[in-house]
Design an enzyme around this catalytic site. Structure first.
Site, short mmCIF file in Angstrom:
data_model
loop_
_atom_site.label_atom_id
_atom_site.label_comp_id
_atom_site.label_asym_id
_atom_site.label_seq_id
_atom_site.Cartn_x
_atom_site.Cartn_y
_atom_site.Cartn_z
N GLY A 70 0.88 -1.42 -0.31
CA GLY A 70 0.19 0.22 -0.38
C GLY A 70 1.12 1.36 0.04
N TYR A 127 -14.65 1.57 9.43
CA TYR A 127 -13.13 1.68 9.74
C TYR A 127 -12.99 2.30 11.34
CZ TYR A 127 -8.56 4.17 8.86
OH TYR A 127 -7.03 4.35 8.83
N ASN A 136 -4.76 -12.13 12.89
CA ASN A 136 -3.59 -12.94 12.79
C ASN A 136 -2.12 -12.37 13.04
OD1 ASN A 136 -5.78 -14.81 11.98
ND2 ASN A 136 -5.72 -14.54 10.70
N THR A 179 -10.39 -6.93 8.59
CA THR A 179 -8.59 -7.25 8.74
C THR A 179 -8.28 -6.80 10.41
OG1 THR A 179 -9.01 -6.81 6.22
CG2 THR A 179 -7.13 -5.71 7.76
N VAL A 207 1.64 3.99 2.18
CA VAL A 207 2.80 4.26 3.54
C VAL A 207 3.26 2.95 3.97
CG1 VAL A 207 2.30 4.55 5.99
CG2 VAL A 207 0.57 5.52 4.72
N LYS A 209 -10.90 -0.12 14.00
CA LYS A 209 -9.17 0.54 13.95
C LYS A 209 -8.92 0.35 16.09
CE LYS A 209 -6.71 0.75 11.09
NZ LYS A 209 -5.91 0.24 10.19
N GLY A 236 -3.90 -2.50 -2.60
CA GLY A 236 -2.24 -1.36 -2.42
C GLY A 236 -2.24 -1.92 -4.39
N SER A 248 -5.11 -2.75 5.89
CA SER A 248 -6.45 -2.26 5.65
C SER A 248 -6.98 -0.99 5.10
CB SER A 248 -6.78 -1.39 6.95
OG SER A 248 -8.24 -0.94 7.41
P1 NAD Z 1 -3.32 1.72 1.10
O1 NAD Z 1 -4.38 1.29 1.19
O2 NAD Z 1 -2.93 2.27 -0.03
O3 NAD Z 1 -2.68 0.64 1.71
C1 NAD Z 1 -3.24 -0.99 2.54
C2 NAD Z 1 -2.67 -1.59 1.93
O4 NAD Z 1 -3.52 -2.76 2.47
C3 NAD Z 1 -3.11 -2.48 0.77
O5 NAD Z 1 -1.63 -3.18 -0.19
C4 NAD Z 1 -3.91 -2.90 1.11
O6 NAD Z 1 -4.12 -4.31 -0.22
C5 NAD Z 1 -4.10 -3.61 2.09
N1 NAD Z 1 -4.62 -5.12 2.78
C6 NAD Z 1 -6.20 -4.75 2.73
N2 NAD Z 1 -6.39 -5.43 3.60
C7 NAD Z 1 -5.69 -6.07 3.48
C8 NAD Z 1 -5.68 -7.32 3.94
N3 NAD Z 1 -7.16 -8.38 4.59
N4 NAD Z 1 -5.43 -9.09 3.85
C9 NAD Z 1 -3.77 -8.32 3.47
N5 NAD Z 1 -3.68 -7.00 2.53
C10 NAD Z 1 -4.69 -6.08 2.68
O7 NAD Z 1 -3.76 2.68 2.21
P2 NAD Z 1 -2.76 3.19 3.78
O8 NAD Z 1 -2.55 4.67 2.96
O9 NAD Z 1 -1.13 3.00 2.91
O10 NAD Z 1 -1.93 2.78 5.22
C11 NAD Z 1 -1.48 1.48 5.16
C12 NAD Z 1 -2.03 1.69 6.92
O11 NAD Z 1 -1.54 2.84 7.40
C13 NAD Z 1 -3.94 1.52 7.69
O12 NAD Z 1 -3.50 0.42 8.56
C14 NAD Z 1 -4.54 2.51 7.56
O13 NAD Z 1 -5.04 2.11 8.23
C15 NAD Z 1 -3.35 3.33 8.58
N6 NAD Z 1 -3.57 5.31 8.18
C16 NAD Z 1 -3.07 5.77 6.90
C17 NAD Z 1 -2.98 6.90 7.15
C18 NAD Z 1 -2.64 7.85 5.70
O14 NAD Z 1 -3.10 8.73 5.98
N7 NAD Z 1 -2.84 6.76 5.00
C19 NAD Z 1 -4.21 7.60 8.39
C20 NAD Z 1 -4.06 6.38 9.31
C21 NAD Z 1 -4.03 5.30 8.93
#
Ligand code: NAD
Length: 322
Positions: free
Chosen positions: A19, A154, A108, A101, A21, A158, A45, A84
């Site tokens: 993904g 969501y 897990n 998730t 981050v 969390k 992702g 997520s």
């Molecule tokens: P994103 O959607 O780009 O990345 C999430 C990744 O998780 C993706 O690659 C997706 O394919 C993978 N994924 C989702 N469900 C899955 C599952 N059940 N099994 C395996 N892989 C799975 O989102 P992001 O912005 O990179 O966020 C990453 C994390 O950081 C998340 O947990 C999100 O809640 C947290 N977060 C992000 C932000 C932000 O501003 N980007 C802010 C707060 C929290």
């Protein structure tokens, strides 16, 4: 940096590593000398996010849904649980997947950490504060979340993940940390993921109107991804259990953001006001006193600088249809 805050890892598992981050995190860990296993189901992702990493020694991809039991080829000493859906467009499209998730997936990932005696870090979110009645938000604030609102899949996933992580640490002594990330932006965001920064940049580069919701006076605090990753790794290295806020306290209204993107892209786009989503928070700003004190962390990249870098990356993706 203080040695307590820069620890070297042998093998890190990053769930959600493909993904936005997660892929930056995988890169930073590989750069630090760690082997990295990315576990991802590509539900949100993109393979392009990790295609360069697949060429690097020490990087392994496991394609799996973490809500179901999964294995990695050797025990890690660090598990970073980032899987997520994160953007409202994604979690509203995948409501049950998001909850599974956050619950089964967190369980897990915690089990993997417990069996391996690894440190575990949960990527939580400022969304646990909901539409906050305290401003800025510190970690002692319990939040204002609607448990049956559209964003609840969501927010509550969390919140449950935080509770599960805490219970696991208490019941089994697993070494855990919780970071509450505030809005992060940077290269590799998807132009259609619905979040403000990539939406505005995509619209500005295409010469389309920038769609500001409501009157645009609602605020967010935007943290550039390099700063966020540095904060996450500082929290991993430090024994801190948290939760700890990682975000940029520089607050900006959505209207100011739209105008800044227009200026930095040199676009002739106009601003169009559209309806504001239900339960959209009016304000969002982290109190990062804890991160400053315990992690010696604070953001370094100003909005203009981070947006310039993000816009440059989006220009290289112009034909990729992201
Ligand atoms: P994103 O959607 O780009 O990345 C999430 C990744 O998780 C993706 O690659 C997706 O394919 C993978 N994924 C989702 N469900 C899955 C599952 N059940 N099994 C395996 N892989 C799975 O989102 P992001 O912005 O990179 O966020 C990453 C994390 O950081 C998340 O947990 C999100 O809640 C947290 N977060 C992000 C932000 C932000 O501003 N980007 C802010 C707060 C929290």
């Amino acid at each position: 940096m203080n040695t307590a805050l820069s620890r070297s890892w042998q093998h890190a598992v990053v769930t959600g590593g493909a993904g936005f981050v997660g892929s930056h995190l995988c890169t930073a860990l590989l750069d630090s000398g760690a082997a990295v296993t990315c576990v991802d189901d590509f539900s949100t992702g993109r393979p392009e996010n990790i295609s360069a990493l697949l060429e690097r020694p020490g990087f392994t991809l496991v394609r799996a849904n973490v809500a179901e039991p999964f294995t990695v080829d050797r025990p890690p000493d660090l598990v970073l649980h980032f899987a997520s859906p994160a953007s409202p467009a994604d979690y509203l499209r995948l409501p049950l997947h998001t909850m599974e998730t956050g619950s089964l997936g967190t369980r897990n990932a915690l089990t993997l950490a417990q069996r391996s005696q690894a440190r575990f870090l949960l990527a939580s979110t400022s969304e646990v504060y909901g539409d906050p009645q305290q401003h800025p938000q510190n970690e002692r604030y319990w939040g204002n979340v609607n448990p049956v609102g559209p964003r609840s899949v969501y927010d509550e996933a969390k919140r449950f993940g935080e509770a599960l992580t805490t219970a696991q640490a208490d019941a089994h002594g697993t070494d855990t940390a919780i970071v509450r990330l505030f809005n992060t932006y940077g290269p590799r965001m998807r132009g259609y993921d619905g979040r403000a920064v990539p939406t505005f940049i995509r619209q500005a580069l295409a010469g389309e109107p920038l769609t500001v919701t409501g009157d645009g006076r609602q605020t967010r605090s935007l943290c550039y991804v390099d700063d966020t990753v540095r904060g996450i790794l500082a929290a991993a290295a430090n024994g801190l259990r948290g939760p700890v806020n990682i975000g940029n306290p520089a607050e900006i209204t959505m209207l100011e953001l739209a105008r800044l993107v227009i200026e930095l892209t040199g676009s002739h786009s106009e601003i169009r006001y559209i309806e504001r989503p239900t339960d959209d928070p009016a304000v969002r700003c982290p109190d990062i006193t804890l991160a400053r004190d315990k992690l010696e962390w604070e953001p370094r990249v100003a909005a203009e600088q981070g947006l310039r870098r993000t816009i440059s990356w989006f220009r290289t993706q112009a034909d990729a249809g992201i």
